[in-house]
Design a protein around this motif. Structure first.
Motif, short mmCIF file in Angstrom:
data_model
loop_
_atom_site.label_atom_id
_atom_site.label_comp_id
_atom_site.label_asym_id
_atom_site.label_seq_id
_atom_site.Cartn_x
_atom_site.Cartn_y
_atom_site.Cartn_z
N TYR A 138 0.84 -1.18 0.00
CA TYR A 138 0.00 0.00 0.00
C TYR A 138 0.87 1.23 0.00
O TYR A 138 1.89 1.27 0.67
N ASP A 139 0.47 2.23 -0.75
CA ASP A 139 1.21 3.48 -0.82
C ASP A 139 0.41 4.54 -0.09
O ASP A 139 -0.56 5.07 -0.64
N ARG A 140 0.78 4.80 1.16
CA ARG A 140 0.10 5.79 1.98
C ARG A 140 1.15 6.65 2.66
O ARG A 140 2.18 6.14 3.09
N PRO A 141 0.88 7.93 2.80
CA PRO A 141 1.83 8.76 3.53
C PRO A 141 1.80 8.40 5.02
O PRO A 141 0.74 8.41 5.64
N ALA A 142 2.95 8.03 5.56
CA ALA A 142 3.00 7.64 6.97
C ALA A 142 4.45 7.66 7.45
O ALA A 142 5.38 7.64 6.65
N TRP A 143 4.59 7.70 8.76
CA TRP A 143 5.92 7.55 9.35
C TRP A 143 6.12 6.08 9.66
O TRP A 143 5.23 5.40 10.17
N GLY A 200 -5.41 -4.05 17.47
CA GLY A 200 -6.14 -3.21 18.40
C GLY A 200 -5.40 -1.94 18.80
O GLY A 200 -5.96 -1.05 19.42
N ASP A 201 -4.11 -1.84 18.46
CA ASP A 201 -3.34 -0.65 18.79
C ASP A 201 -3.62 0.52 17.84
O ASP A 201 -3.27 1.66 18.16
N SER A 202 -4.21 0.26 16.70
CA SER A 202 -4.51 1.33 15.75
C SER A 202 -5.34 2.41 16.43
O SER A 202 -6.24 2.13 17.21
N GLY A 203 -5.00 3.64 16.12
CA GLY A 203 -5.69 4.78 16.73
C GLY A 203 -4.99 5.30 17.96
O GLY A 203 -5.33 6.36 18.47
N GLY A 204 -4.01 4.56 18.44
CA GLY A 204 -3.25 4.99 19.61
C GLY A 204 -2.32 6.14 19.28
O GLY A 204 -1.86 6.29 18.15
N ALA A 205 -2.04 6.95 20.27
CA ALA A 205 -1.17 8.11 20.07
C ALA A 205 0.29 7.69 20.05
O ALA A 205 0.70 6.81 20.80
N VAL A 206 1.07 8.33 19.18
CA VAL A 206 2.52 8.19 19.18
C VAL A 206 3.05 9.45 19.86
O VAL A 206 2.85 10.56 19.37
N HIS A 233 4.68 15.05 23.48
CA HIS A 233 3.85 15.62 22.42
C HIS A 233 3.35 14.52 21.50
O HIS A 233 4.10 13.64 21.10
N VAL A 234 2.06 14.57 21.17
CA VAL A 234 1.50 13.62 20.20
C VAL A 234 1.99 14.03 18.82
O VAL A 234 1.71 15.13 18.36
N ILE A 235 2.74 13.12 18.19
CA ILE A 235 3.28 13.43 16.87
C ILE A 235 2.66 12.56 15.78
O ILE A 235 2.91 12.76 14.60
N GLY A 236 1.85 11.59 16.18
CA GLY A 236 1.23 10.72 15.19
C GLY A 236 0.15 9.86 15.80
O GLY A 236 -0.03 9.81 17.01
N VAL A 237 -0.57 9.17 14.92
CA VAL A 237 -1.61 8.23 15.30
C VAL A 237 -1.28 6.89 14.63
O VAL A 237 -1.10 6.85 13.41
N LEU A 238 -1.17 5.82 15.42
CA LEU A 238 -0.89 4.52 14.84
C LEU A 238 -1.98 4.14 13.85
O LEU A 238 -3.17 4.24 14.15
N SER A 239 -1.55 3.74 12.66
CA SER A 239 -2.55 3.42 11.65
C SER A 239 -2.50 1.95 11.23
O SER A 239 -3.53 1.38 10.91
N LEU A 240 -1.33 1.34 11.21
CA LEU A 240 -1.24 -0.06 10.84
C LEU A 240 0.11 -0.61 11.23
O LEU A 240 1.01 0.12 11.59
N ARG A 241 0.21 -1.93 11.14
CA ARG A 241 1.49 -2.58 11.41
C ARG A 241 1.84 -3.47 10.24
O ARG A 241 0.98 -3.86 9.45
N ILE A 274 0.25 8.02 11.13
CA ILE A 274 -0.09 9.16 10.28
C ILE A 274 -0.14 10.42 11.13
O ILE A 274 -0.25 10.37 12.35
N ASP A 275 -0.06 11.54 10.45
CA ASP A 275 -0.11 12.85 11.09
C ASP A 275 -1.44 13.00 11.82
O ASP A 275 -2.50 12.75 11.24
N PRO A 276 -1.44 13.41 13.10
CA PRO A 276 -2.71 13.52 13.84
C PRO A 276 -3.65 14.57 13.26
O PRO A 276 -4.87 14.41 13.33
N VAL A 277 -3.12 15.63 12.67
CA VAL A 277 -3.98 16.65 12.05
C VAL A 277 -4.68 16.06 10.84
O VAL A 277 -5.89 16.23 10.65
N ARG A 278 -3.94 15.33 10.03
CA ARG A 278 -4.53 14.69 8.85
C ARG A 278 -5.55 13.64 9.27
O ARG A 278 -6.62 13.50 8.65
#
Length: 74
Positions: free
Chosen positions: A3-8, A17-23, A28-36, A47-51
């Protein structure tokens, strides 16, 4: 599948179940876990929390809250 998605890319041991957790870095929250990674045990993506917030707001505003395919995230 790939998959080609912008992410860190993170070196992090996560589990289903960790998806959606804060990084959090230095309090400071710098990201949101999106996948593994299915290939690498200690690789996850955030992914960027603002996005993330903008995407969720757009879904609520449009009413498009249909089913989510979770099979790709396990």
């Amino acid at each position: 599948g790939e998959y080609d998605r912008p992410a860190w890319e993170l070196a992090a041991a996560t589990k289903a179940g960790d998806s959606g957790g804060a990084v959090v870095v230095d309090g400071h929250v710098i990201g949101v876990l999106s996948l593994r990674s299915n290939r690498y045990e200690s690789r996850a993506y955030a992914i960027d929390p603002v996005r993330a917030g903008a995407t969720i707001r757009a879904q609520f505003d449009s009413g498009d809250l249909g089913p989510v395919d979770l099979t790709r995230c396990t």
